[in-house]
Structures are given as structure tokens and as C-alpha cells.
Scaffold this motif. Sequence first.
Motif, PDB file in Angstrom:
ATOM      1  N   LEU A 112       0.459  -1.202   0.143  1.00  0.00           N
ATOM      2  CA  LEU A 112      -0.091   0.014   0.125  1.00  0.00           C
ATOM      3  C   LEU A 112       0.961   1.253  -0.056  1.00  0.00           C
ATOM      4  CD1 LEU A 112      -3.067  -0.892   2.436  1.00  0.00           C
ATOM      5  CD2 LEU A 112      -3.082  -1.001  -0.475  1.00  0.00           C
ATOM      6  N   ARG A 113       1.997   1.267   0.268  1.00  0.00           N
ATOM      7  CA  ARG A 113       2.904   2.076   1.062  1.00  0.00           C
ATOM      8  C   ARG A 113       3.770   2.434  -0.998  1.00  0.00           C
ATOM      9  NH1 ARG A 113       6.072   2.949   6.176  1.00  0.00           N
ATOM     10  NH2 ARG A 113       4.219   3.033   7.407  1.00  0.00           N
ATOM     11  N   ALA A 146      -0.049   0.579   7.626  1.00  0.00           N
ATOM     12  CA  ALA A 146       0.768   2.041   6.515  1.00  0.00           C
ATOM     13  C   ALA A 146       0.534   3.115   6.417  1.00  0.00           C
ATOM     14  CB  ALA A 146      -0.282   1.730   5.029  1.00  0.00           C
ATOM     15  N   GLN A 147      -0.438   3.644   7.831  1.00  0.00           N
ATOM     16  CA  GLN A 147      -0.002   5.099   8.223  1.00  0.00           C
ATOM     17  C   GLN A 147       0.620   5.463   9.224  1.00  0.00           C
ATOM     18  OE1 GLN A 147      -4.311   5.869   8.403  1.00  0.00           O
ATOM     19  NE2 GLN A 147      -4.523   4.507  10.341  1.00  0.00           N
ATOM     20  N   LEU A 148       1.084   4.317  10.099  1.00  0.00           N
ATOM     21  CA  LEU A 148       1.841   5.052  10.991  1.00  0.00           C
ATOM     22  C   LEU A 148       2.890   5.535  10.745  1.00  0.00           C
ATOM     23  CD1 LEU A 148       0.783   1.616  13.423  1.00  0.00           C
ATOM     24  CD2 LEU A 148       0.154   3.829  13.022  1.00  0.00           C
ATOM     25  N   ARG A 149       3.575   6.067  11.441  1.00  0.00           N
ATOM     26  CA  ARG A 149       4.902   6.489  10.808  1.00  0.00           C
ATOM     27  C   ARG A 149       5.943   5.713  11.334  1.00  0.00           C
ATOM     28  NH1 ARG A 149       7.266  10.472   8.821  1.00  0.00           N
ATOM     29  NH2 ARG A 149       4.932  11.317   8.271  1.00  0.00           N
ATOM     30  N   ASP A 152       6.956  -0.651  10.619  1.00  0.00           N
ATOM     31  CA  ASP A 152       8.931  -0.658  10.046  1.00  0.00           C
ATOM     32  C   ASP A 152       8.168  -1.506   8.564  1.00  0.00           C
ATOM     33  OD1 ASP A 152      11.381  -1.001   9.480  1.00  0.00           O
ATOM     34  OD2 ASP A 152      11.218  -2.697  10.845  1.00  0.00           O
ATOM     35  N   LEU A 153       7.673  -0.296   7.639  1.00  0.00           N
ATOM     36  CA  LEU A 153       7.193  -1.409   6.530  1.00  0.00           C
ATOM     37  C   LEU A 153       8.623  -0.424   5.309  1.00  0.00           C
ATOM     38  CD1 LEU A 153       3.393  -0.929   6.428  1.00  0.00           C
ATOM     39  CD2 LEU A 153       4.774  -2.720   7.142  1.00  0.00           C
ATOM     40  N   GLY A 154       9.101   0.124   5.847  1.00  0.00           N
ATOM     41  CA  GLY A 154      10.094   0.643   4.219  1.00  0.00           C
ATOM     42  C   GLY A 154       8.678   1.736   3.510  1.00  0.00           C
TER      43      GLY A 154
END
Length: 247
Positions: A112-113, A146-149, A152-154
Motif C-alpha cells: 500500500l505504501r 501503512a499509515q503509522l510512521r 517498520d514497512l519501508g
Amino acid sequence: MLTGMTPPVATECHTVYGRPEPLDWLCLAPHPDDAEIGAGGTLIRLAQAGRAVGILELSRGERGTQGTPDVRVHECARAAAIMGLSWRGNLGLPDGELSDTPEGAHALGAALRLVRPRVLVVPHHRDRHPDHFGTYHLAKRAIHLAQLRKADLGGEPHRIMRVLLYQGNADIHPDLLVDVEGVQDVWEAAVRAHDSQFSGQAISETVTPEIIERRRARQSYWGTLARVRYAEAFEAENALLVDPLAL
């Protein structure tokens, strides 16, 4: 996944067609062809209007009775070209086991990012197929991550602005109907691109040569309610803001 915690094992998102880019609409499909038969007309209308539209399959459909993953990925690319999609990808999660897992949510949140859709279209949670309602619940967690700063998703955090639910194998109570009469020929060609599923023996109510007839009958029903010939039906996760002057 919050900073300081060990992230789940990464699952790579593979591009099947086009290239990753910020999308206006993204449709999540548990298996190849689910997006076409559930929301294909709407996606085609958007693409023809110049919107950036994509589909992300969560699995390769490897446990399906007909076809192979290699055959089905070529069918997906062919259908994407017919529909005019900007991008189509596959997450490679296990067919038949789609559910709200940390690993799956981490992979989907990263995807999603990557493509940053404004509107996300997902299967309905009342669907009888475990992979379909599993995709819904997995998407809910991934949207949050996906919206959390600090997740740890890149990539950069991304917020989905609207979530719509499309009809698969269950009745729904739509609050949004989309006129798809003008794209019937393109929609039918996109569905028939999945030849391995819809040209052989009938396996189920969806894997059948009668898929066009059956889904068009459903579109005709929704169209009757909307006073058009054919329509696709969606439920909105949140209230829709409508200009009363447009009613």
C-alpha cells in the motif's frame, strides 16, 4: 510493526503488469480474476476516464482446480491490458490460507505504501469463501499499519481515504451503485482473458463457463434499482458525503 520489534518475514510484491505508481483506485483480489468479476466494470470506467487504477492479487491461485500459477499470471497481464490498468501486482501469499496475520499485514502494508491508493476496494467480510473474508480482515490491519510512521514497512506512511467493499459470493446491501452499461464489451473481454477458469468444466458457481451470464444477471438486477441497464454494487466502510444538488 512498531520500531524496536522484530519485523515479520518479508513477502515481496511482484509486478505483473505496468509499473508501481501512485494510484487513484486499487482493488485487492484474493485470487486472479476476483477483481474482474466483482468490480471490473467500475475499474474499466475509471481507467477510461484517465484515472490511475490497479489490482493487487494476494495469492497466485495455486490451489485452484484449473490452471497453474504461470498460466494465471499471463492471464492477469492480458486482462490488465484489456482493462487499461496502470499497474497489477501479486503479493504471493498462500492460496487457501489468507487471513489476518502479522506477516501478511506487513507485506500488504508495504505494498500500500508502494502504490499509495486513494481508494481501496476489498472483498466483503460476509463472503462465504475463507480467502475473501480473510482478505478483508487482513486489509483492515494493513491499512492501519501503512499509515503509522513508526511501522517498520519501508517507504513513507500512507493513509487510505476511502474503503469500498465489492460483491463476491455473498449478498450485500449496497449504498453505492456504478453504471457499467457502457463498458460491457471490455468487461466481458477482461473476464474471458482468464481462459483457464472460464472455458473448461464448471467447478463452482464462479469457476464456470457461465460466469458472464451469471454476473451480468447480477449487474442487471442492480441496474434495475439504479434505473440503468447494468450496475456494479459496493458497500462503503464510512458514510458517503453527497451533494444534495446532484440528487
